[in-house]
Scaffold this active site. Sequence first.
Site, mmCIF file in Angstrom:
data_model
loop_
_atom_site.group_PDB
_atom_site.id
_atom_site.type_symbol
_atom_site.label_atom_id
_atom_site.label_comp_id
_atom_site.label_asym_id
_atom_site.label_seq_id
_atom_site.Cartn_x
_atom_site.Cartn_y
_atom_site.Cartn_z
ATOM 1 N N GLY A 8 -6.242 11.972 8.404
ATOM 2 C CA GLY A 8 -7.043 10.976 7.702
ATOM 3 C C GLY A 8 -7.122 11.269 6.208
ATOM 4 N N HIS A 47 0.797 -1.235 0.000
ATOM 5 C CA HIS A 47 0.000 0.000 0.000
ATOM 6 C C HIS A 47 0.829 1.284 0.000
ATOM 7 C CE1 HIS A 47 -2.307 -3.272 1.948
ATOM 8 N NE2 HIS A 47 -3.194 -2.883 1.051
ATOM 9 N N GLU A 54 -9.927 6.474 14.609
ATOM 10 C CA GLU A 54 -8.607 5.885 14.341
ATOM 11 C C GLU A 54 -7.647 5.793 15.530
ATOM 12 O OE1 GLU A 54 -9.693 8.559 12.433
ATOM 13 O OE2 GLU A 54 -10.411 7.441 10.694
ATOM 14 N N ARG A 64 -1.105 11.235 14.890
ATOM 15 C CA ARG A 64 -2.314 11.457 14.090
ATOM 16 C C ARG A 64 -2.867 12.850 14.365
ATOM 17 N NH1 ARG A 64 -7.232 10.925 12.047
ATOM 18 N NH2 ARG A 64 -9.035 11.055 13.415
ATOM 19 N N SER A 117 -14.611 19.184 15.272
ATOM 20 C CA SER A 117 -15.157 19.687 13.999
ATOM 21 C C SER A 117 -16.679 19.764 14.036
ATOM 22 C CB SER A 117 -14.726 18.787 12.847
ATOM 23 O OG SER A 117 -15.215 17.477 13.051
ATOM 24 N N ASP A 118 -17.264 19.006 14.927
ATOM 25 C CA ASP A 118 -18.719 19.009 15.090
ATOM 26 C C ASP A 118 -18.991 18.505 16.500
ATOM 27 O OD1 ASP A 118 -18.058 16.482 12.936
ATOM 28 O OD2 ASP A 118 -18.814 15.957 14.899
ATOM 29 N N ARG A 174 -5.417 16.794 3.116
ATOM 30 C CA ARG A 174 -4.815 17.448 4.282
ATOM 31 C C ARG A 174 -3.327 17.119 4.362
ATOM 32 N NH1 ARG A 174 -9.540 17.643 8.146
ATOM 33 N NH2 ARG A 174 -10.118 19.814 7.914
HETATM 34 N N1 HPA Z 1 -17.985 10.442 14.905
HETATM 35 C C1 HPA Z 1 -16.950 9.776 14.416
HETATM 36 N N2 HPA Z 1 -15.924 10.364 13.842
HETATM 37 C C2 HPA Z 1 -15.923 11.701 13.743
HETATM 38 C C3 HPA Z 1 -16.987 12.461 14.234
HETATM 39 C C4 HPA Z 1 -18.069 11.791 14.852
HETATM 40 O O1 HPA Z 1 -19.034 12.416 15.317
HETATM 41 N N3 HPA Z 1 -16.701 13.767 13.982
HETATM 42 C C5 HPA Z 1 -15.499 13.794 13.357
HETATM 43 N N4 HPA Z 1 -15.032 12.546 13.215
#
Ligand code: HPA
Length: 235
Positions: free
Chosen positions: A21, A5, A182, A88, A204-205, A25
Amino acid sequence: MPTPHIAAQEGEFAPNVIMPGDPRRAKLIAETYFDSPRLVTEVRGILGYTGTIAGRPISVMASGMGSPSVSIYATELARAYGVTRIVRVGTMGGAQDFLQLGDVIAASAAHTDSAMTVRRVPGINYSAAPTFSLLRAAVEHAESAGIPLHVGPIFTTDAFYQPENDTVAKLIAMGTLAVEMEAAALYTVGAVEGFQTLMVGTVSDHVYKTEEMSSEEREKTFGRAVEVAIAALQS
Ligand code: HPA
């Protein structure tokens, strides 16, 4: 030397690797932070670059998404290219009320539902943890650079779309900071193969709050995690 790979030749990876990931990036990190970045592999679009920072060789390679994917690349980097430290950098879903979008987290432990880790040692609930010296270097850099850094356990899951159950709620009640896909696998492969590991990421969220960041905010805050990761690897 190329592995199934990774197409780089022997000596084309530095011992220190940053691992996002997303392949784009990896390209962005190489072009933004490295001197003389050179593409060394692009099998399956998983881009890897080697360059220098402050005169020291450093590489960046994407992991793809999920525990199996990161386990493949980390294992091959260690076995075939002599990589000794992988940090990471990623994004996570924040899982505690006090976390804001863009906050930086260093994962001091990673709970997981991933079979990559759960079945490693039969009968044992293995504790996936990073290398203390890398974690300490990350914390020291964040403190001196004025970057607020949360340090604590996260949850590495195989399921981005969680089944309807209370697993995440229970982990949140036990102080889990965030969810991603990961870190526990990277920490476990590091222990198995004998290389050092850490995960630093940005929120990020949010798992249950509905907030969103603009793409500019996302990149700006992700840059803080990359900066902490590089500082840890330069230590
Ligand atoms: N879940 C899994 N992986 C993620 C999330 C999540 O809410 N946000 C960013 N990576």
